[in-house]
Design a protein around this motif. Structure first.
Motif, PDB file in Angstrom:
ATOM      1  N   LYS A 158       0.965  -1.186   0.128  1.00  0.00           N
ATOM      2  CA  LYS A 158       0.047  -0.100  -0.158  1.00  0.00           C
ATOM      3  C   LYS A 158       0.601   1.502   0.138  1.00  0.00           C
ATOM      4  O   LYS A 158       0.347   2.099  -0.872  1.00  0.00           O
ATOM      5  CB  LYS A 158      -0.944  -0.250   0.834  1.00  0.00           C
ATOM      6  CG  LYS A 158      -1.946   1.136   1.632  1.00  0.00           C
ATOM      7  CD  LYS A 158      -2.287   0.925   2.384  1.00  0.00           C
ATOM      8  CE  LYS A 158      -3.290   2.494   2.989  1.00  0.00           C
ATOM      9  NZ  LYS A 158      -4.622   2.188   3.848  1.00  0.00           N
ATOM     10  N   GLY A 159       2.218   1.284   0.783  1.00  0.00           N
ATOM     11  CA  GLY A 159       3.043   2.731   0.701  1.00  0.00           C
ATOM     12  C   GLY A 159       3.633   3.105  -0.611  1.00  0.00           C
ATOM     13  O   GLY A 159       3.685   3.880  -0.677  1.00  0.00           O
ATOM     14  N   MET A 160       3.638   1.142  -1.246  1.00  0.00           N
ATOM     15  CA  MET A 160       4.826   1.885  -1.924  1.00  0.00           C
ATOM     16  C   MET A 160       3.593   2.186  -3.649  1.00  0.00           C
ATOM     17  O   MET A 160       4.160   2.745  -4.238  1.00  0.00           O
ATOM     18  CB  MET A 160       5.246  -0.094  -3.107  1.00  0.00           C
ATOM     19  CG  MET A 160       6.543   0.012  -1.969  1.00  0.00           C
ATOM     20  SD  MET A 160       7.807   0.948  -2.134  1.00  0.00           S
ATOM     21  CE  MET A 160       8.105  -0.185  -3.962  1.00  0.00           C
ATOM     22  N   LYS A 161       2.391   2.138  -3.081  1.00  0.00           N
ATOM     23  CA  LYS A 161       1.455   2.312  -4.323  1.00  0.00           C
ATOM     24  C   LYS A 161       1.042   3.948  -3.921  1.00  0.00           C
ATOM     25  O   LYS A 161       1.213   4.631  -5.024  1.00  0.00           O
ATOM     26  CB  LYS A 161       0.076   1.722  -4.305  1.00  0.00           C
ATOM     27  CG  LYS A 161      -1.857   1.996  -4.880  1.00  0.00           C
ATOM     28  CD  LYS A 161      -2.588   2.011  -3.956  1.00  0.00           C
ATOM     29  CE  LYS A 161      -2.747   3.056  -2.720  1.00  0.00           C
ATOM     30  NZ  LYS A 161      -4.270   3.325  -1.718  1.00  0.00           N
ATOM     31  N   THR A 162       1.319   4.484  -3.211  1.00  0.00           N
ATOM     32  CA  THR A 162       1.453   5.877  -2.641  1.00  0.00           C
ATOM     33  C   THR A 162       2.061   6.536  -3.087  1.00  0.00           C
ATOM     34  O   THR A 162       2.653   7.702  -3.805  1.00  0.00           O
ATOM     35  CB  THR A 162       1.264   5.526  -1.136  1.00  0.00           C
ATOM     36  OG1 THR A 162       0.461   5.218  -0.636  1.00  0.00           O
ATOM     37  CG2 THR A 162       0.278   7.595  -0.734  1.00  0.00           C
ATOM     38  N   LEU A 163       3.344   6.235  -2.795  1.00  0.00           N
ATOM     39  CA  LEU A 163       5.063   6.809  -3.507  1.00  0.00           C
ATOM     40  C   LEU A 163       4.832   6.829  -5.176  1.00  0.00           C
ATOM     41  O   LEU A 163       5.086   7.694  -5.902  1.00  0.00           O
ATOM     42  CB  LEU A 163       5.833   5.892  -3.074  1.00  0.00           C
ATOM     43  CG  LEU A 163       6.787   6.589  -1.322  1.00  0.00           C
ATOM     44  CD1 LEU A 163       8.077   5.125  -1.244  1.00  0.00           C
ATOM     45  CD2 LEU A 163       6.676   7.799  -0.904  1.00  0.00           C
ATOM     46  N   LYS A 164       4.004   5.386  -5.981  1.00  0.00           N
ATOM     47  CA  LYS A 164       4.389   5.745  -7.465  1.00  0.00           C
ATOM     48  C   LYS A 164       3.068   6.623  -7.967  1.00  0.00           C
ATOM     49  O   LYS A 164       3.015   7.187  -8.617  1.00  0.00           O
ATOM     50  CB  LYS A 164       3.563   4.442  -7.473  1.00  0.00           C
ATOM     51  CG  LYS A 164       4.936   3.481  -7.025  1.00  0.00           C
ATOM     52  CD  LYS A 164       4.716   1.993  -8.151  1.00  0.00           C
ATOM     53  CE  LYS A 164       5.598   0.827  -7.335  1.00  0.00           C
ATOM     54  NZ  LYS A 164       5.030  -0.325  -7.924  1.00  0.00           N
ATOM     55  N   ALA A 165       2.277   7.017  -7.042  1.00  0.00           N
ATOM     56  CA  ALA A 165       0.754   7.426  -7.085  1.00  0.00           C
ATOM     57  C   ALA A 165       1.386   8.977  -6.938  1.00  0.00           C
ATOM     58  O   ALA A 165       0.634  10.587  -7.416  1.00  0.00           O
ATOM     59  CB  ALA A 165      -0.762   7.047  -5.972  1.00  0.00           C
ATOM     60  N   ASN A 166       2.502   9.707  -6.080  1.00  0.00           N
ATOM     61  CA  ASN A 166       2.551  10.853  -5.594  1.00  0.00           C
ATOM     62  C   ASN A 166       3.872  10.895  -6.801  1.00  0.00           C
ATOM     63  O   ASN A 166       4.474  12.186  -6.536  1.00  0.00           O
ATOM     64  CB  ASN A 166       3.676  10.313  -4.532  1.00  0.00           C
ATOM     65  CG  ASN A 166       2.232  11.076  -3.158  1.00  0.00           C
ATOM     66  OD1 ASN A 166       1.109  10.941  -3.806  1.00  0.00           O
ATOM     67  ND2 ASN A 166       2.979  10.336  -2.313  1.00  0.00           N
ATOM     68  N   LYS A 167       4.122  10.019  -8.062  1.00  0.00           N
ATOM     69  CA  LYS A 167       5.082   9.825  -8.746  1.00  0.00           C
ATOM     70  C   LYS A 167       6.117  10.443  -8.181  1.00  0.00           C
ATOM     71  O   LYS A 167       7.570  10.905  -8.987  1.00  0.00           O
ATOM     72  CB  LYS A 167       5.483  11.252  -9.470  1.00  0.00           C
ATOM     73  CG  LYS A 167       3.554  11.747 -10.338  1.00  0.00           C
ATOM     74  CD  LYS A 167       3.884  12.353 -11.385  1.00  0.00           C
ATOM     75  CE  LYS A 167       2.261  12.611 -12.101  1.00  0.00           C
ATOM     76  NZ  LYS A 167       0.763  12.237 -11.082  1.00  0.00           N
ATOM     77  N   ALA A 168       7.143   9.988  -7.104  1.00  0.00           N
ATOM     78  CA  ALA A 168       8.392   9.694  -6.293  1.00  0.00           C
ATOM     79  C   ALA A 168       9.631   8.559  -6.992  1.00  0.00           C
ATOM     80  O   ALA A 168       8.921   7.636  -7.427  1.00  0.00           O
ATOM     81  CB  ALA A 168       7.787   9.055  -4.863  1.00  0.00           C
TER      82      ALA A 168
END
Length: 309
Positions: A158-168
């Motif tokens: 879930k955390g990895m999904k958020t980082l990817k959604a943030n374009k990090a």
């Protein structure tokens, strides 16, 4: 013929002491390895500035034939950090130096090195404690997180999904970093759903390991340390809740002043002149100039977890 002594060969002694402390210092750092490093040159002030440009949105409007398009403007944000000095020293009596059964100056430097290392690591750790947060087990506030809300493979995903959604962006090796407490790694490794966990002993390539690395999962290289941010205040049932830092590239900035080295100071017996008139006191210490800054809260997810261990 002149006799060479510790008084005439002070440079050799200082080089030895510097190396002795630095070996201990750098071996203990965990957060520093995921930071973007910057130095403020000597005589250039004590403030470091990072500039982050705002990403342009997509352009979906076709050009009009023969018409010059309207210009667009750059936008940026500056993040700054001010360097501060840190240091400690200990006093050693002549009787202690002459009677101790261990090399007391080296022992003092070893303990000072451990303190300096913990200090640097904690300064970085605390600077990122207010980044974006994710509460384990679907909870919505720290007050709801208890001992059963543990770190799981699903939380990392879930955390990895958020980082990817943030374009990090991940680091150059294609992975993000994840710093966790041994309590959290105990829960994670005991979970039956962690089939994707890749233990460091099973790595098939020769890439350098991060300090404290225990494996990787879902694109996160996992580093274990006891020096993570945690609290039992305001949690469910006074559970100890740990910050598990999921870190992307350019999330943390650290800055040093001048050469950026930790400097050791050793003053032999009698070097204190009138403050040590009969040569009873020697001192050893260290000093460094340093700052740490959260550069972008969208590039770190603090997964806040309890522990069942």
């Amino acid at each position: 013929m002149a006799v060479n002594t510790t008084a005439t060969m002070t440079a050799n002694i200082m080089l030895y002491y510097d190396k002795y402390l630095l070996d201990r210092l750098y071996a203990e750092l965990r957060h520093e390895q995921f930071a973007t490093k910057k130095k403020v040159p000597r005589n250039s002030g004590k403030t470091a500035v990072w500039t982050r440009y705002t990403t342009f949105a997509a352009n979906t409007t076709p050009l009009t034939e023969g018409t010059v398009p309207t210009e667009i403007s750059l936008s940026s944000t500056n993040v700054s950090a001010v360097v501060s000095g840190y240091g400690d020293f200990v006093k050693l009596s002549d009787l202690l130096i002459m009677s101790a059964i261990d090399p007391v100056i080296e022992s003092a430097l070893e303990e000072l090195g451990a303190r300096a290392s913990l200090s640097v690591d904690t300064i970085i750790r605390d600077s990122i404690s207010a980044a974006s947060e994710q509460f384990a087990n679907g909870k919505s506030a720290l007050s709801a997180v208890g001992t059963t809300d543990v770190l799981t493979a699903a939380e990392i995903r879930k955390g990895m999904k958020t980082l990817k959604a943030n374009k990090a962006r991940p680091f150059e090796d294609g992975f993000n970093g994840l710093i966790i407490h041994p309590q959290n790694s105990f829960d994670l490794l005991g979970e039956t759903a962690t089939g994707g966990f890749n233990d460091v002993n099973k790595y098939t390539n020769s890439k350098p390991l991060y300090k404290g690395e225990i494996g990787n999962l879902y694109g996160a290289r996992i580093v274990e340390t006891t020096n993570v941010y945690s609290t039992s205040t305001g949690t469910s049932g006074s559970a100890n809740v740990y910050w598990c830092n999921l870190i992307a590239k350019n999330a943390i900035g650290i800055v040093s002043l001048g050469e950026g080295n930790v400097k050791t100071f050793t003053n032999q017996l009698g070097s204190g002149a009138s403050s040590d008139p009969i040569a009873q006191i020697a001192t050893v210490g260290y000093k460094f100039y340093f700052a740490s800054k959260l550069l972008d809260s969208n590039r770190i997810i603090n997964i806040k977890c309890g522990s069942a261990a």
